[in-house]
Motif scaffolding. Sequence first.
Motif, short mmCIF file in Angstrom:
data_model
loop_
_atom_site.label_atom_id
_atom_site.label_comp_id
_atom_site.label_asym_id
_atom_site.label_seq_id
_atom_site.Cartn_x
_atom_site.Cartn_y
_atom_site.Cartn_z
N ASN A 118 0.82 -1.22 0.00
CA ASN A 118 0.00 0.00 0.00
C ASN A 118 0.85 1.26 0.00
O ASN A 118 0.51 2.25 -0.67
CB ASN A 118 -0.95 0.00 1.20
CG ASN A 118 -2.11 -0.94 1.01
OD1 ASN A 118 -2.51 -1.24 -0.12
ND2 ASN A 118 -2.66 -1.43 2.10
N GLN A 119 1.98 1.24 0.70
CA GLN A 119 2.85 2.41 0.73
C GLN A 119 3.46 2.66 -0.65
O GLN A 119 3.52 3.81 -1.10
CB GLN A 119 3.97 2.24 1.76
CG GLN A 119 4.86 3.47 1.85
CD GLN A 119 5.91 3.35 2.94
OE1 GLN A 119 6.04 2.31 3.58
NE2 GLN A 119 6.66 4.39 3.14
N VAL A 120 3.88 1.61 -1.31
CA VAL A 120 4.45 1.77 -2.66
C VAL A 120 3.39 2.35 -3.60
O VAL A 120 3.67 3.27 -4.37
CB VAL A 120 4.99 0.41 -3.19
CG1 VAL A 120 5.32 0.50 -4.67
CG2 VAL A 120 6.21 -0.01 -2.39
N ILE A 121 2.17 1.84 -3.51
CA ILE A 121 1.09 2.36 -4.37
C ILE A 121 0.80 3.82 -4.03
O ILE A 121 0.65 4.66 -4.92
CB ILE A 121 -0.18 1.49 -4.23
CG1 ILE A 121 0.08 0.11 -4.83
CG2 ILE A 121 -1.37 2.16 -4.88
CD1 ILE A 121 -1.00 -0.92 -4.53
N ASP A 122 0.72 4.14 -2.74
CA ASP A 122 0.42 5.51 -2.32
C ASP A 122 1.52 6.49 -2.70
O ASP A 122 1.26 7.67 -2.96
CB ASP A 122 0.19 5.59 -0.80
CG ASP A 122 -1.11 4.92 -0.39
OD1 ASP A 122 -1.97 4.70 -1.27
OD2 ASP A 122 -1.26 4.61 0.81
N ASN A 123 2.76 6.01 -2.75
CA ASN A 123 3.89 6.89 -3.07
C ASN A 123 4.05 7.13 -4.57
O ASN A 123 4.85 7.95 -4.98
CB ASN A 123 5.19 6.34 -2.51
CG ASN A 123 5.28 6.52 -1.01
OD1 ASN A 123 4.61 7.37 -0.43
ND2 ASN A 123 6.10 5.71 -0.37
N GLN A 124 3.29 6.42 -5.37
CA GLN A 124 3.34 6.62 -6.81
C GLN A 124 2.50 7.85 -7.13
O GLN A 124 1.28 7.80 -7.03
CB GLN A 124 2.80 5.39 -7.55
CG GLN A 124 2.95 5.45 -9.04
CD GLN A 124 4.39 5.59 -9.47
OE1 GLN A 124 5.26 4.93 -8.97
NE2 GLN A 124 4.63 6.48 -10.41
N PRO A 125 3.13 8.98 -7.50
CA PRO A 125 2.40 10.23 -7.66
C PRO A 125 1.38 10.25 -8.80
O PRO A 125 0.42 10.99 -8.75
CB PRO A 125 3.50 11.26 -7.91
CG PRO A 125 4.64 10.48 -8.46
CD PRO A 125 4.54 9.10 -7.84
N GLU A 126 1.58 9.44 -9.82
CA GLU A 126 0.66 9.45 -10.95
C GLU A 126 0.62 8.06 -11.58
O GLU A 126 1.49 7.23 -11.33
CB GLU A 126 1.08 10.48 -11.99
CG GLU A 126 2.50 10.27 -12.50
CD GLU A 126 3.01 11.42 -13.35
OE1 GLU A 126 3.49 11.15 -14.44
OE2 GLU A 126 2.90 12.56 -12.91
#
Length: 147
Positions: A118-126
């Motif tokens: 979830n953190q990796v997904i959330d940190n993807q800005p676009e």
Amino acid sequence: MFSRLKLAQNLQGRDLGYYIRHFDGSLGVIQNSSFATFARTDFPDANIVAYPTWEQVVEATTYGDVDAAYGDEFEIRRITVDHPETSISLRTVAITDAQDAISVVVPWDAPRLLAIVNQVIDNQPEAMTADDVNDLYRLSVETEGGH
């Protein structure tokens, strides 16, 4: 991705878009993949030919054993990056009105892994495009001392 020779033989003056929408040739896919399932729905008149690996699908298309290959945009673009010589025998076509949703499944008893995902997904800005993923792929290959 189409065999250029087979495409030229089969198009016979028809519009490319029309030909693709009504495709009835042989279509290579990876066996037991989501694209094997999509192919039956998206190309009901096609003769679906399943291969164990993507590399075998590409090889079959290159040598004209099948008319076309059906896979995700990333894999098809990666072929053009890793093997630019295939542009002589293969033609890529993007089907822009279809989307392949990517999902991540983690075990129910792995909350830390879920938190990392979830953190990796959330940190993807676009949203990433196939070109973005290919750029990351090229960077990783270069970093590992590849191409």
